[in-house]
Design an enzyme around this catalytic site. Structure first.
Site, PDB file in Angstrom:
ATOM      1  N   HIS A  30      -0.773   7.461  -7.096  1.00 31.78           N
ATOM      2  CA  HIS A  30      -0.358   7.814  -5.738  1.00 31.78           C
ATOM      3  C   HIS A  30       1.143   7.587  -5.544  1.00 31.78           C
ATOM      4  CE1 HIS A  30      -4.610   7.690  -3.726  1.00 31.78           C
ATOM      5  NE2 HIS A  30      -4.528   8.515  -4.763  1.00 31.78           N
ATOM      6  N   GLU A  61       2.960   6.087  -3.265  1.00 35.85           N
ATOM      7  CA  GLU A  61       3.409   4.724  -2.960  1.00 35.85           C
ATOM      8  C   GLU A  61       3.397   3.874  -4.228  1.00 35.85           C
ATOM      9  OE1 GLU A  61       0.978   6.495  -1.613  1.00 35.85           O
ATOM     10  OE2 GLU A  61       0.558   5.953   0.465  1.00 35.85           O
ATOM     11  N   CYS A 103      -3.664   5.203   1.638  1.00 35.11           N
ATOM     12  CA  CYS A 103      -5.076   4.921   1.362  1.00 35.11           C
ATOM     13  C   CYS A 103      -5.251   3.408   1.195  1.00 35.11           C
ATOM     14  CB  CYS A 103      -5.528   5.660   0.107  1.00 35.11           C
ATOM     15  SG  CYS A 103      -4.852   5.000  -1.430  1.00 35.11           S
ATOM     16  N   CYS A 133      -3.387   1.857  -1.954  1.00 31.44           N
ATOM     17  CA  CYS A 133      -1.938   1.785  -1.742  1.00 31.44           C
ATOM     18  C   CYS A 133      -1.590   0.748  -0.682  1.00 31.44           C
ATOM     19  CB  CYS A 133      -1.379   3.155  -1.370  1.00 31.44           C
ATOM     20  SG  CYS A 133      -1.368   4.296  -2.764  1.00 31.44           S
TER      21      CYS A 133
HETATM   22 ZN   LIG Z   1      -2.867   5.895  -2.100  1.00 30.09          ZN
END
Ligand SMILES: [Zn+2]
Ligand SMILES: [Zn+2]
Length: 192
Positions: free
Chosen positions: A70, A72, A98, A101
């Site tokens: 992801h 981040e 999410c 993260c």
């Molecule tokens: Zn994420």
């Protein structure tokens, strides 16, 4: 003339990073900032060297694409790779993070989260941010701010409006034009 606000500048950077995403299920960008300086950036994409979702399709397990790191996490890992401290830093993300993260951002010492769009906004993520004392703030991106001709157009319109003063317009007509120009150029950018 007003300059682009810091929030808009960093969010625009994340928006550009999102355009580099290799998974089209959701294109996300993240920018890590310390003392108004960008220290890292990431987008959601495959591990270096692996195939891309945009070429091979997503690798879906339980409804989630598992191929990508992801945005981040990629930004944080860039800091890890090059030995850049993230304690006390801010992060600008295109979408609300999410759960995974969220935990990683908290554990990395991120203190302020700015996000442009809501994305599921899991209650547990919100709870974790609150418990960790991470401030979260929604900062919608003003499209005009990433227009490379923005300043020029802005100056042009305001010059035209000065010329309007010499015309025989009613004050309400002038006020309406002024309001339209303000809305087009500086609607949500006046945060600082
Ligand atoms: Zn994420
Ligand atoms: Zn994918």
């Amino acid at each position: 003339m007003e300059r682009i606000a810091w929030d808009q500048y960093f969010m625009a950077q994340s928006q550009l990073l999102a355009l580099r995403s290799t998974c089209t299920r959701l294109m996300v960008g993240a920018t890590i900032v310390r003392d108004k300086r960008i220290i890292a950036g990431g987008y959601n994409g495959s591990v270096s060297g692996d195939v891309h979702c945009i070429d091979e399709g997503c690798y879906v397990i339980d409804g989630h694409c598992v191929r990508t790191v992801h945005a981040e996490a990629n930004a944080l890992l860039q800091c890890a790779k090059f030995g850049v401290p993230t304690d006390g830093a801010d992060v600008y993300v295109t979408h609300f993070p999410c759960l995974q993260c969220t935990k990683q951002l908290i554990q990395s010492g991120i203190k302020n989260l700015f996000y442009a769009e809501d994305y599921k906004n899991h209650p547990y993520a919100i709870q974790l941010f609150e418990e960790a004392g991470v401030k979260t703030q929604k900062v919608p991106l003003v499209d005009a701010m990433v227009d490379t001709n923005f300043m020029e157009k802005n100056a042009f319109v305001y010059k035209l409006m000065e010329k309007l003063d010499s015309l025989d317009l009613s004050s309400s007509e002038k006020a309406k034009i002024q309001a339209d120009a303000d809305r087009l150029f500086f609607n949500e950018s006046k945060t600082h």
